[in-house]
Design a protein around this motif. Sequence first.
Motif, short mmCIF file in Angstrom:
data_model
loop_
_atom_site.label_atom_id
_atom_site.label_comp_id
_atom_site.label_asym_id
_atom_site.label_seq_id
_atom_site.Cartn_x
_atom_site.Cartn_y
_atom_site.Cartn_z
N LEU A 1 -9.87 -44.83 10.28
CA LEU A 1 -11.15 -45.46 9.99
C LEU A 1 -11.73 -44.98 8.67
O LEU A 1 -11.65 -43.80 8.34
N ALA A 2 -12.34 -45.91 7.93
CA ALA A 2 -13.09 -45.52 6.74
C ALA A 2 -14.35 -44.79 7.14
O ALA A 2 -14.81 -43.89 6.43
N SER A 3 -14.94 -45.17 8.28
CA SER A 3 -16.14 -44.53 8.81
C SER A 3 -16.18 -44.76 10.31
O SER A 3 -15.80 -45.85 10.77
N PRO A 4 -16.64 -43.78 11.09
CA PRO A 4 -16.75 -43.98 12.54
C PRO A 4 -17.98 -44.80 12.91
O PRO A 4 -18.16 -45.14 14.08
N SER A 5 -18.84 -45.11 11.95
CA SER A 5 -20.07 -45.85 12.24
C SER A 5 -19.77 -47.35 12.30
O SER A 5 -19.26 -47.92 11.33
N PRO A 6 -20.07 -48.01 13.42
CA PRO A 6 -19.83 -49.45 13.53
C PRO A 6 -20.69 -50.25 12.57
O PRO A 6 -21.82 -49.87 12.26
N ARG A 7 -20.15 -51.36 12.09
CA ARG A 7 -20.93 -52.28 11.26
C ARG A 7 -21.84 -53.13 12.13
O ARG A 7 -22.92 -53.55 11.70
N CYS A 8 -21.40 -53.39 13.36
CA CYS A 8 -22.17 -54.22 14.27
C CYS A 8 -21.61 -54.03 15.67
O CYS A 8 -20.39 -53.93 15.83
N THR A 9 -22.46 -53.98 16.68
CA THR A 9 -22.01 -53.90 18.06
C THR A 9 -22.75 -54.93 18.89
O THR A 9 -23.99 -55.01 18.83
N LEU A 10 -22.00 -55.73 19.62
CA LEU A 10 -22.56 -56.70 20.55
C LEU A 10 -22.05 -56.38 21.95
O LEU A 10 -20.99 -55.77 22.12
N SER A 11 -22.78 -56.81 22.94
CA SER A 11 -22.33 -56.64 24.31
C SER A 11 -22.66 -57.90 25.11
O SER A 11 -23.60 -58.64 24.77
N ILE A 12 -21.87 -58.15 26.13
CA ILE A 12 -22.12 -59.24 27.05
C ILE A 12 -22.24 -58.64 28.45
O ILE A 12 -21.26 -58.08 28.97
N SER A 13 -23.41 -58.72 29.00
CA SER A 13 -23.63 -58.23 30.36
C SER A 13 -23.48 -59.39 31.33
O SER A 13 -23.58 -60.56 30.95
N ALA A 14 -23.25 -59.07 32.59
CA ALA A 14 -23.01 -60.09 33.62
C ALA A 14 -21.99 -61.11 33.12
O ALA A 14 -22.14 -62.31 33.29
N ALA A 15 -20.92 -60.59 32.50
CA ALA A 15 -19.92 -61.46 31.88
C ALA A 15 -18.98 -62.04 32.92
O ALA A 15 -18.64 -61.40 33.92
N ARG A 16 -18.56 -63.29 32.65
CA ARG A 16 -17.55 -63.96 33.46
C ARG A 16 -16.39 -64.35 32.55
O ARG A 16 -16.61 -64.94 31.49
N PHE A 17 -15.18 -64.02 32.97
CA PHE A 17 -13.99 -64.24 32.15
C PHE A 17 -13.04 -65.20 32.86
O PHE A 17 -12.90 -65.15 34.09
N VAL A 18 -12.38 -66.05 32.08
CA VAL A 18 -11.30 -66.90 32.58
C VAL A 18 -10.14 -66.80 31.60
O VAL A 18 -10.31 -67.06 30.40
N PHE A 19 -8.97 -66.43 32.12
CA PHE A 19 -7.77 -66.31 31.30
C PHE A 19 -6.69 -67.22 31.88
O PHE A 19 -6.04 -66.87 32.87
N PRO A 20 -6.48 -68.41 31.27
CA PRO A 20 -5.49 -69.36 31.79
C PRO A 20 -4.08 -68.98 31.34
O PRO A 20 -3.87 -67.98 30.65
N ALA A 21 -3.13 -69.81 31.73
CA ALA A 21 -1.76 -69.62 31.27
C ALA A 21 -1.70 -69.73 29.76
O ALA A 21 -2.49 -70.45 29.13
N GLY A 22 -0.79 -69.00 29.15
CA GLY A 22 -0.68 -68.99 27.70
C GLY A 22 0.13 -70.16 27.17
O GLY A 22 0.76 -70.92 27.92
#
Length: 229
Positions: free
Chosen positions: A183-204
Amino acid sequence: MTDPTGPPAADYPAPPWRARGVLWMTVLTAREAPELPADLSPVGGRRTLLLLLVRYTEGSLRYDEFAVGSLARRGRRVGLFCHRIWVDSPASLRGGRRLWGIPKELARFSWDAETVRIRDGNGPVAALRLGPHGRARVPVLRAPSSGFGRIGGKRTFLCGQVSGRLGRGRLRVLDWHPPLPDLASPSPRCTLSISAARFVFPAGTRLGPAGSPAPTNPRPTNRRPKGST
């Protein structure tokens, strides 16, 4: 490393995988641009890294996942190419490799209050400190959660989706070890989060011949990024 050709398919669920949980996504900058396979082109800065930390708490499988990759493109398709990805579920590892060609590895995730430490069979991988989710959150429906993989000589593409409540997140890199990109720096440029997330992963989808894989760096002695604690 587990053999991607075994054991049999019955050890993991058939797609689509559906899950609920929470996701953190951080943008970091590598000291040097990580290499991509020849059939993929970078999207955005060549030194830009995406860090994903996900806790799948309900659904087809329950597991933790930590991935570091680059946003890449092949034709009109855009997704994450994982330089390294770890999970704590053997079923997720086998399914990820067999269904989508994602080179998952096994690790142990140790949670202590707001800190998670990830460790694989070779030693420490990373330590991250998470802050509370921001109060201002926006509902998100069917955002892409896509990625590239490889099965044999064929490039694969997973066109997943995630929905939930998107907002600012807080994540700090405490520890960071090879073979992760420096890493050039351990400090993130931006952080986002998704709470109560729902995921769907279909066939590739198989897209055609894959380019030469990016080289895997050997794991030298452990190190920490500048400014880590």
